[in-house]
Design a protein around this motif. Structure first.
Motif, PDB file in Angstrom:
ATOM      1  N   ALA A 182      98.697  43.115 -25.979  1.00 37.62           N
ATOM      2  CA  ALA A 182      97.590  42.154 -26.002  1.00 37.62           C
ATOM      3  C   ALA A 182      96.553  42.487 -24.950  1.00 37.62           C
ATOM      4  O   ALA A 182      96.878  42.989 -23.875  1.00 37.62           O
ATOM      5  CB  ALA A 182      98.111  40.732 -25.755  1.00 37.62           C
ATOM      6  N   ASN A 183      95.300  42.214 -25.288  1.00 34.49           N
ATOM      7  CA  ASN A 183      94.176  42.230 -24.356  1.00 34.49           C
ATOM      8  C   ASN A 183      93.872  43.572 -23.715  1.00 34.49           C
ATOM      9  O   ASN A 183      92.993  43.675 -22.881  1.00 34.49           O
ATOM     10  CB  ASN A 183      94.372  41.195 -23.237  1.00 34.49           C
ATOM     11  CG  ASN A 183      94.450  39.786 -23.786  1.00 34.49           C
ATOM     12  OD1 ASN A 183      93.828  39.499 -24.799  1.00 34.49           O
ATOM     13  ND2 ASN A 183      95.218  38.935 -23.146  1.00 34.49           N
ATOM     14  N   GLU A 184      94.627  44.594 -24.066  1.00 32.71           N
ATOM     15  CA  GLU A 184      94.340  45.899 -23.505  1.00 32.71           C
ATOM     16  C   GLU A 184      94.713  46.939 -24.541  1.00 32.71           C
ATOM     17  O   GLU A 184      95.817  46.947 -25.053  1.00 32.71           O
ATOM     18  CB  GLU A 184      95.147  46.099 -22.212  1.00 32.71           C
ATOM     19  CG  GLU A 184      94.721  47.319 -21.436  1.00 32.71           C
ATOM     20  CD  GLU A 184      95.388  47.360 -20.061  1.00 32.71           C
ATOM     21  OE1 GLU A 184      95.356  46.334 -19.352  1.00 32.71           O
ATOM     22  OE2 GLU A 184      95.948  48.418 -19.718  1.00 32.71           O
ATOM     23  N   ILE A 185      93.743  47.772 -24.896  1.00 32.83           N
ATOM     24  CA  ILE A 185      93.971  48.751 -25.948  1.00 32.83           C
ATOM     25  C   ILE A 185      93.864  50.130 -25.341  1.00 32.83           C
ATOM     26  O   ILE A 185      92.862  50.439 -24.690  1.00 32.83           O
ATOM     27  CB  ILE A 185      92.925  48.591 -27.073  1.00 32.83           C
ATOM     28  CG1 ILE A 185      92.996  47.178 -27.671  1.00 32.83           C
ATOM     29  CG2 ILE A 185      93.115  49.644 -28.146  1.00 32.83           C
ATOM     30  CD1 ILE A 185      91.910  46.902 -28.672  1.00 32.83           C
ATOM     31  N   HIS A 186      94.897  50.934 -25.524  1.00 26.64           N
ATOM     32  CA  HIS A 186      94.806  52.324 -25.087  1.00 26.64           C
ATOM     33  C   HIS A 186      94.540  53.195 -26.302  1.00 26.64           C
ATOM     34  O   HIS A 186      95.158  53.001 -27.343  1.00 26.64           O
ATOM     35  CB  HIS A 186      96.112  52.756 -24.398  1.00 26.64           C
ATOM     36  CG  HIS A 186      96.265  52.140 -23.046  1.00 26.64           C
ATOM     37  ND1 HIS A 186      96.387  52.886 -21.893  1.00 26.64           N
ATOM     38  CD2 HIS A 186      96.302  50.855 -22.645  1.00 26.64           C
ATOM     39  CE1 HIS A 186      96.503  52.083 -20.853  1.00 26.64           C
ATOM     40  NE2 HIS A 186      96.460  50.838 -21.290  1.00 26.64           N
ATOM     41  N   ILE A 187      93.623  54.134 -26.161  1.00 31.15           N
ATOM     42  CA  ILE A 187      93.386  55.060 -27.273  1.00 31.15           C
ATOM     43  C   ILE A 187      93.337  56.482 -26.742  1.00 31.15           C
ATOM     44  O   ILE A 187      92.931  56.710 -25.603  1.00 31.15           O
ATOM     45  CB  ILE A 187      92.080  54.734 -28.036  1.00 31.15           C
ATOM     46  CG1 ILE A 187      90.880  54.761 -27.091  1.00 31.15           C
ATOM     47  CG2 ILE A 187      92.161  53.397 -28.730  1.00 31.15           C
ATOM     48  CD1 ILE A 187      89.553  54.695 -27.812  1.00 31.15           C
ATOM     49  N   GLN A 238      84.030  42.491 -25.246  1.00 28.84           N
ATOM     50  CA  GLN A 238      84.013  41.044 -25.107  1.00 28.84           C
ATOM     51  C   GLN A 238      83.798  40.418 -26.467  1.00 28.84           C
ATOM     52  O   GLN A 238      83.121  40.993 -27.321  1.00 28.84           O
ATOM     53  CB  GLN A 238      82.873  40.662 -24.161  1.00 28.84           C
ATOM     54  CG  GLN A 238      82.996  39.291 -23.587  1.00 28.84           C
ATOM     55  CD  GLN A 238      82.014  39.060 -22.445  1.00 28.84           C
ATOM     56  OE1 GLN A 238      81.374  39.996 -21.964  1.00 28.84           O
ATOM     57  NE2 GLN A 238      81.902  37.823 -22.014  1.00 28.84           N
ATOM     58  N   CYS A 239      84.357  39.238 -26.653  1.00 27.53           N
ATOM     59  CA  CYS A 239      84.125  38.547 -27.927  1.00 27.53           C
ATOM     60  C   CYS A 239      82.650  38.224 -28.046  1.00 27.53           C
ATOM     61  O   CYS A 239      82.043  37.713 -27.115  1.00 27.53           O
ATOM     62  CB  CYS A 239      84.930  37.257 -28.003  1.00 27.53           C
ATOM     63  SG  CYS A 239      84.572  36.317 -29.493  1.00 27.53           S
ATOM     64  N   ALA A 240      82.072  38.539 -29.203  1.00 26.04           N
ATOM     65  CA  ALA A 240      80.628  38.383 -29.353  1.00 26.04           C
ATOM     66  C   ALA A 240      80.259  37.281 -30.342  1.00 26.04           C
ATOM     67  O   ALA A 240      79.094  37.083 -30.629  1.00 26.04           O
ATOM     68  CB  ALA A 240      79.996  39.692 -29.792  1.00 26.04           C
ATOM     69  N   MET A 293      86.856  35.986 -22.897  1.00 31.01           N
ATOM     70  CA  MET A 293      87.684  36.601 -23.917  1.00 31.01           C
ATOM     71  C   MET A 293      87.303  38.073 -23.956  1.00 31.01           C
ATOM     72  O   MET A 293      86.575  38.518 -24.817  1.00 31.01           O
ATOM     73  CB  MET A 293      87.432  35.923 -25.272  1.00 31.01           C
ATOM     74  CG  MET A 293      88.344  36.433 -26.359  1.00 31.01           C
ATOM     75  SD  MET A 293      88.233  35.411 -27.812  1.00 31.01           S
ATOM     76  CE  MET A 293      89.036  36.474 -28.990  1.00 31.01           C
ATOM     77  N   SER A 294      87.793  38.796 -22.977  1.00 33.86           N
ATOM     78  CA  SER A 294      87.404  40.199 -22.932  1.00 33.86           C
ATOM     79  C   SER A 294      88.619  41.087 -23.118  1.00 33.86           C
ATOM     80  O   SER A 294      89.766  40.632 -23.068  1.00 33.86           O
ATOM     81  CB  SER A 294      86.679  40.529 -21.637  1.00 33.86           C
ATOM     82  OG  SER A 294      87.465  40.194 -20.540  1.00 33.86           O
ATOM     83  N   ALA A 307      95.001  36.464 -18.600  1.00 32.54           N
ATOM     84  CA  ALA A 307      94.188  35.449 -19.291  1.00 32.54           C
ATOM     85  C   ALA A 307      93.012  36.104 -19.993  1.00 32.54           C
ATOM     86  O   ALA A 307      91.864  35.730 -19.804  1.00 32.54           O
ATOM     87  CB  ALA A 307      93.718  34.370 -18.326  1.00 32.54           C
ATOM     88  N   ALA A 308      93.295  37.092 -20.862  1.00 31.73           N
ATOM     89  CA  ALA A 308      92.253  37.866 -21.546  1.00 31.73           C
ATOM     90  C   ALA A 308      91.253  38.410 -20.543  1.00 31.73           C
ATOM     91  O   ALA A 308      90.045  38.320 -20.715  1.00 31.73           O
ATOM     92  CB  ALA A 308      91.567  37.052 -22.637  1.00 31.73           C
ATOM     93  N   ASN A 309      91.808  38.979 -19.484  1.00 30.94           N
ATOM     94  CA  ASN A 309      91.004  39.655 -18.470  1.00 30.94           C
ATOM     95  C   ASN A 309      90.020  38.733 -17.757  1.00 30.94           C
ATOM     96  O   ASN A 309      88.960  39.157 -17.318  1.00 30.94           O
ATOM     97  CB  ASN A 309      90.269  40.857 -19.071  1.00 30.94           C
ATOM     98  CG  ASN A 309      91.243  41.829 -19.689  1.00 30.94           C
ATOM     99  OD1 ASN A 309      92.182  42.255 -19.021  1.00 30.94           O
ATOM    100  ND2 ASN A 309      91.054  42.140 -20.957  1.00 30.94           N
ATOM    101  N   THR A 310      90.397  37.454 -17.665  1.00 31.92           N
ATOM    102  CA  THR A 310      89.572  36.552 -16.869  1.00 31.92           C
ATOM    103  C   THR A 310      89.705  36.902 -15.402  1.00 31.92           C
ATOM    104  O   THR A 310      88.754  36.836 -14.637  1.00 31.92           O
ATOM    105  CB  THR A 310      90.036  35.103 -17.098  1.00 31.92           C
ATOM    106  OG1 THR A 310      90.025  34.857 -18.498  1.00 31.92           O
ATOM    107  CG2 THR A 310      89.122  34.114 -16.397  1.00 31.92           C
ATOM    108  N   LEU A 311      90.926  37.289 -14.990  1.00 32.05           N
ATOM    109  CA  LEU A 311      91.195  37.621 -13.588  1.00 32.05           C
ATOM    110  C   LEU A 311      91.925  38.957 -13.541  1.00 32.05           C
ATOM    111  O   LEU A 311      92.623  39.327 -14.478  1.00 32.05           O
ATOM    112  CB  LEU A 311      92.117  36.553 -12.966  1.00 32.05           C
ATOM    113  CG  LEU A 311      91.573  35.141 -12.844  1.00 32.05           C
ATOM    114  CD1 LEU A 311      92.692  34.201 -12.438  1.00 32.05           C
ATOM    115  CD2 LEU A 311      90.437  35.099 -11.830  1.00 32.05           C
TER     116      LEU A 311
END
Lengths: 347, 205, 113, 634
Positions: free
Chosen positions: A159-164, A215-217, A227-228, A299-303
């Protein structure tokens, strides 16, 4: 900035951006492409900017010329009676306006074709061989990520972090669990809405390693602002190593404090929403925490993900991200430290 | 009138019960609004239909054809009543107006009675599923217009019967006939969409 | 066709043809992918272009009959008819351009992209 | 003898006629009378003043938002309050300010420009205003009871649906729409009928003033666009209140369908606001450059073409939703082609100004501001038309910059120009020109300071509708600058209000035609009498007041002892028949109250629709019931 030699357009953009922003990082920028898809868009953007900028300057000059002193005295007298300049003036004006209109049409057709051709190029990216498929599901207000694979053993939830991996095309298959969100990592590609009851796709690829913010757009409610998502582009081998370690279930803690922490986690309501593979926690309503300790943010990269922030988040999520759906659980003060340490140990 | 160029219009008639009246054009605008509304509703109906695999959703039955088709007869004839009233209004023919409006009223009520009977035969309501929502939206919106038109007819009938009427009311009757043609006319495509459409398309599949 | 009817046709046909061809093409676009054929899209565009040209021609003929003069602000039916005729020509040309612009992506893009 | 000065009849008969006109067109007295009068100037003024109050409300909301966004991680407003405020700001500006103020200007100006005494349906006009006021009060009732909508002015489901927005907030949004749409439709219907059938004799299609053309096009756009939003908001509302499933994805509804229908209205809406502004610009350009406009035909045709193409752009708000690419490309093409029509108009105005004898009034300053800002906004519009570019800048501050450039630049600047231009006509006094020019400079600089940086913010990846942002994104400087700019705009707005108040008190008398302008409204007294013209004018030119006085024509023979006007034919404006407008009536107000009860109540209980319908049915009957003996005479 990237290591490549600077394109002139990039130089202009850099100056333009520096004027207002100082030297802030370009980790979330539509004009600092880190992949072929965003690169195409960026090139098109500078092309548009050059042409439209020229049009703007010409029109403004024409308008401003009406204001010059030299100009304003022309043909005053006849106007007072007829309110109309002589016919030859009108003919001349007709010619000028006609030429301007034809020029407008030509310019717009050029822009139209360039835009369509760029769009075609971007769509053809979808024919890439050997793509990686990542399912992204939007939730209020976090991102569920699943690496799809025909082999169920190779399906990875995070969740909240994607590695490619760098240089490999990635297909993002998006949908939403609740309201409409929009997945947007500007350095890699434009945005794609995540819509409940539909599946949308987007193709991205990173051409150099880097960490890019998304970020959510699409406005999605109270915490739309928080929500990033991080997209970490890594060389293939490094990515594979990360992927393999993430596939593993969480290791059973050996340290007594961590063991206590695990018990705390399993005994509190955490398990209703969160999954930690390798334990009995299998909740489906919140982010998978199996390798929580490896993530950069919470927290979806809030902190940033640190022990202190995590403590604050668990004890009072509403103060960090008002309105979010994480339950406030009254954690016994004695239980908190072991819990935090356990979560941080999930590498 | 000291040398000013003038156009004297005192010879022109006051009022004109025809397409030349501003009221007629205002009414046309309102009708265009309603027609657009129904067209958009029809478009959204097909949009939704094309996204669904099974139509109607399991459990719903298509409305029967007999009653709504029968009901068309009084409906279309009622427009004739409107036409009679409107022509009579132009000629200031009081009995003609009464007959036209009366005919319109009786036939219109007959249609509405048939519609209400037909409502009871539907085995779904608007809360059931999206199909129900659409069918009831069509029926509801059209019935709303229909009742409003019906009330208008009654009011004009009462005014004419009372005898206290003048050009304004005659113009009203003329313009009102336009509304009634619309109410009748818009029902035809809706009728085809919600009654015939499913029978033709869905069974053919 | 009476003159006024011809004039109104000239003025309104271009925009209306565009509106219909555009809506039709937009509605057909997903089907073009399903059936792997853009033929229907081409047909709509070509028919629309032809009709827009025809409406322009109709207006042009009216304009010629009306003396081929640029409309001034004179009173009465003649200047008013001229502005409608020339309006028909220009609007038809404008919407011919718009339909043409919309035909460009049809040619460039694949059916399913 | 010049009708511009009012015909001079040195006879007692004329004085008597005027007394009769005064009496017949007088507003009834008292509060009852205030609720029932129907003259178009008074109702237009009501619209304008009310809309202006809501411009201030929307402006205050904008300042609150900008304050919140001045610094990263600011806590001035929480997310909940912020969402309410940005929604209310957008909704207020679009539905309670921009559209109604354009309607108000039209209601005021169109009958004057056409040389008639009132709009075709005076009572409908009054009713339309009351409905608009009902919508205003309804939305702000929500604002002050903590039920302001918080779902954006577009209210996309499922976020706005019953599941994710319990409570009443979206219902207030949806029902406010219904109020203002009813009002807009009333105005559209009466403007169309007025322009078609009540023009001065001789005003054939090729002589209609540019502003009236723009209102005609706008009214038709209202007719074809507004039903879409009524459908969309009613679907949303019935999903929420009576459990239908139109936009509920769980039961086969489709959230994208809502977007389609919403934007089928939403994009034309922009042109509904912007096209009247183009007409205003034409009027100001003609009178300030003191020459006939260059390219009358071209401008009129551009307006008409814009009116049509405006309906072919809506999907460019949905490029990110993953529709088929060919389908999207159609909208790219249409969105780009509409720039041709805007371009033609800009070229024609510049050509007019080039060869005119320019008088730099305050109104003209605003026109130049309009050209500068609107052209930039139009060009960024071309950027948004391109699918790939739109995917990056959609829903970012770039879009915020773009649409403020086209809406503030394209509509508000012309509107301020129009306020300065027609102020003498509406009040009888000149507005202070110097102060007007200072207002312009403050607004112009404040505007660019606020919105230009937003282009860069958007490219730097800042999404719209976020209530805060982290400090390390590099957005703080531009965002702070925008906040400063917003307050500069506020100062400009206050200066304008001060100017209006001061000029009302101390402005010099204007006379009928202070600008030596061309169109018929300047032939009426300033401010116009309730009956506009003692004798209706007839026209012999596209620029009736620039004709030599001896060639100007007036209409005689209308009965002055009732509200009689002249109906002319649609295309050539030949006199056709006399038509009697109804006297003032309380029924439009009562009907509006009845409809308001139905609409407002239905948010809480669907049965109110029935009660409201019955009540308003009764009121409509009262409205049309024949009563006064004067109406019975032929």
């Amino acid at each position: 900035m990237t290591a490549e030699p600077m394109k002139p357009a990039t130089l202009v953009s850099t100056i333009l951006l520096l004027v207002l922003n100082g030297c802030a990082g370009h980790q979330q920028s539509a004009v600092d492409a880190a992949g072929p898809q965003a690169g195409r868009i960026e090139t098109l953007f500078w092309f548009f900017l050059a042409i439209l900028g020229a049009v703007f300057i010409i029109v403004m000059a024409a308008a401003a010329w009406t204001l010059t002193k030299r100009h304003r005295g022309i043909e005053q007298e006849p106007l007072e009676r007829t309110h109309l300049p002589p016919p030859q003036t009108e003919t001349r004006l007709t010619r000028v306006v006609t030429i301007a209109t034809i020029a407008t049409v030509v310019i717009l057709f050029v822009l139209l074709v360039s835009s369509i051709v760029t769009g075609k190029g971007m769509a053809e990216f979808a024919n890439s061989k050997n793509p990686m498929v990542i399912e992204v599901t939007g939730w209020q207000w976090w991102w569920q990520v699943r690496y799809q694979n025909s082999d169920p053993q190779q399906v990875l939830d995070t969740a909240n972090e994607i590695h490619i991996p760098v240089g490999r095309p990635v297909m993002i298959r998006g949908t939403s669990q609740d309201v409409i969100h929009s997945f947007w990592v500007p350095n890699l590609h434009g945005k794609r809405d995540l819509i409940p009851s539909r599946i949308t796709t987007e193709w991205i690829e990173a051409d150099h390693p880097g960490v890019f913010r998304g970020q959510c757009a699409e406005f999605c409610g109270l915490q739309h602002a928080h929500m990033s998502v991080w997209v970490v582009a890594e060389p293939g081998d490094k990515f594979q190593a990360w992927f393999n370690s993430q596939l593993q279930p969480a290791p059973a803690p050996t340290d007594p404090v961590l063991q206590r922490g695990q018990q705390v986690f399993l005994n509190y309501a955490c398990v209703y929403c969160h999954t930690i593979r390798g334990t009995t926690a299998a909740g489906q309503n919140g982010p998978d925490l199996t390798h929580f300790g490896t993530r950069q943010g919470l927290a979806a990269n809030t902190l940033p993900n640190s022990m202190g922030n995590l403590g604050g988040w668990i004890v009072n999520p509403q103060s960090v991200k008002p309105g979010n759906h994480m339950a406030t659980i009254a954690v016994n003060p004695d239980d908190l430290q072991p819990l935090l340490q356990y979560l941080q140990s999930l590498k | 009138m000291t040398g000013t160029r003038t156009i004297d219009v005192s010879g022109l008639k006051p009022w004109n019960i025809s397409i030349q009246a501003p009221l007629w054009w205002g009414q046309l605008s309102i009708i265009l609004i309603e027609a657009t509304m129904f067209s958009i509703l029809i478009a959204t109906y097909f949009y939704t239909r094309l996204r669904m695999d099974v139509w109607p959703p399991p459990g719903d039955r298509f409305p029967g054809l007999l009653l709504p088709s029968l009901a068309l007869i009084p409906l279309i004839l009622s427009a004739g009543g409107s036409y009679l009233a409107s022509e009579a209004a132009k000629k200031n023919d009081r009995p003609g107006m009464i007959i036209g409006l009366g005919l319109n009223l009786i036939l219109a009520i007959l249609f509405f009675v048939l519609r209400v009977i037909e409502w009871h035969s539907l085995n779904f309501n608007w809360m059931e599923d999206i199909y129900g929502s659409f069918v009831w939206a069509f029926l509801g919106l059209h019935s709303f217009d229909y009742i409003a038109g019906l009330v208008e007819t009654v009011v004009f009938l009462v005014i004419i019967l009372g005898g206290r009427y003048a050009e304004r009311e005659r113009l009203g009757i003329h313009v009102d006939s336009l509304v009634w043609y619309f109410i009748v006319g818009i029902w035809i495509p809706i009728y085809i969409v919600i009654y015939w459409g499913p029978h033709l398309v869905e069974t053919a599949q | 066709m009476s003159r006024d009817a011809a004039l109104w046709t000239g003025v309104l046909a271009g925009p209306i043809i565009w509106l219909f061809s555009f809506e039709a093409n937009y509605a057909l676009a997903p089907w073009a992918c399903i059936f792997q054929a853009k033929l229907a899209l081409y047909i709509v565009s070509i028919v629309a272009l032809a009709l827009a040209a025809a409406s322009g021609l109709l207006a042009w003929r009216q304009w010629k009959q009306l003396g081929q003069e640029w409309p001034g602000d004179g009173g009465g039916a003649l200047p008013r008819s001229r502005i409608m005729a020339i309006g028909g020509v220009l609007l038809s040309a404008m919407f011919f351009l718009v339909i043409l612009a919309q035909a460009i992506p049809e040619v460039i893009l694949g059916a399913c992209q | 003898m010049n009708p511009a000065q009012g015909p001079i009849f040195n006879t007692e008969e004329h004085a008597q006629e005027l007394t009769i006109l005064e009496r017949v067109w007088r507003h009834p007295r008292g509060i009852f009378g205030w609720l029932s009068f129907t003259t178009h100037q008074a109702i237009g003024m009501r619209y304008i003043v009310t809309a202006f109050i809501f411009l201030l409300a929307g402006g205050i909301e904008a300042l609150l938002m900008r304050t919140q966004l001045a610094f990263p991680n600011n806590t001035f407003l929480g997310p909940d309050r912020y969402n309410e405020i940005f929604t209310t700001h957008g909704t207020t500006m679009m539905f309670l300010f921009a559209v109604p103020v354009m309607e108000g200007m039209a209601v005021y100006l169109v009958p004057l420009m056409l040389g008639t005494r009132n709009v075709a349906f005076p009572r409908l006009n009054a009713f339309g205003y009351w409905m608009y006021l009902g919508g205003c009060l309804f939305l702000y009732w929500g604002v002050f009871t903590n039920t302001a909508p918080d779902i954006g002015w577009f209210a996309y489901p499922p976020l706005s649906g019953p599941e994710f927005s319990p409570g009443k907030r979206p219902d207030f949004w949806a029902q406010m729409i219904t109020f203002t749409e009813v009002s807009a439709m009333c105005v559209a219907a009466e403007i169309i009928a007025t322009i078609f059938k009540m023009r001065a004799p001789g005003m054939s299609l090729n002589r209609i003033p540019m502003y009236c053309w723009s209102m005609l096009v706008q009214s038709f756009m209202v007719i074809f666009a507004m039903p879409a939003i009524m459908i969309a908001s009613s679907m949303l509302l019935s999903d929420r209140t009576v459990s239908t499933h139109f936009v509920n994805p769980a039961e086969g509804g489709d959230p994208l369908m809502f977007q389609h229908v919403f934007w089928f209205f939403g994009h034309p809406e922009v042109y509904i606001i912007f096209i009247p502004a183009l007409g205003m610009v034409s009027s100001i350009v003609i009178s300030s450059s003191r020459r006939q406009v260059f390219g009358y035909t071209a401008i009129v045709l551009s307006l008409i073409a814009t009116g049509f193409i405006g309906f072919g752009l809506w999907v460019h708000h949905m490029f990110a939703t993953g529709l088929p690419q060919i389908g999207e490309a159609y909208f790219t093409a249409a969105s780009m082609m509409i720039a041709i029509t805007s371009g033609v108009q800009i070229f024609c105005w510049i050509a007019t100004l080039w060869t005119g004898r320019l008088r730099m009034t305050a109104a003209m300053y605003f026109v130049f501001g309009f050209i500068a800002i609107f052209v930039l906004g139009g060009l960024t519009g071309v950027v948004l038309a391109s699918v790939p570019l739109d995917l990056q800048v959609h829903d970012t501050y770039f879009v915020v910059a773009h649409f403020h450039y086209v809406l503030i630049g394209g509509a508000l600047f012309p509107l301020f120009g129009a306020f300065h231009h027609w102020f003498p006509k509406m009040t009888g006094q000149m507005i202070d020109e110097k102060l007007g020019k200072i207002t312009f400079w403050i607004l112009f600089m404040g505007f660019n300071l606020t919105f230009f940086p937003m282009h860069i913010l958007g490219l730097k990846g800042m999404p719209r509708r976020v209530y805060t942002y982290p400090p390390d994104m590099g957005w703080a400087a531009a965002s702070g600058l925008a906040t400063v700019g917003a307050f500069v705009i506020a100062i400009g707005g206050l200066l304008f209000i001060a100017n209006v108040l001061w000029s009302r008190k101390h402005g010099k008398l204007a006379g009928n035609n202070p600008w030596d302008a061309d169109s018929l409204e300047w032939a009426a007294a300033s401010p116009p009498k309730n009956y506009n013209f003692a004798y209706l004018p007839a026209v012999t030119s596209r620029y009736p007041l620039w004709v030599a006085p001896e060639d100007q024509v007036i209409v005689t023979g209308l009965r002055n002892d009732r509200r009689e006007v002249l109906v002319t034919t649609l295309m050539d404006a030949e006199p056709h028949h006399r038509y009697v407008l109804p006297p003032p009536s309380i029924w439009p107000f009562l009907t509006a109250v009845a409809v308001t009860i139905g609409f407002a109540g239905s948010v809480f209980n669907a049965w109110y629709i029935t009660w409201g319908s019955i009540l308003s049915g009764i009121c409509f009957i009262g409205w049309f019931w024949p009563r006064r003996p004067v109406e019975l005479e032929p």
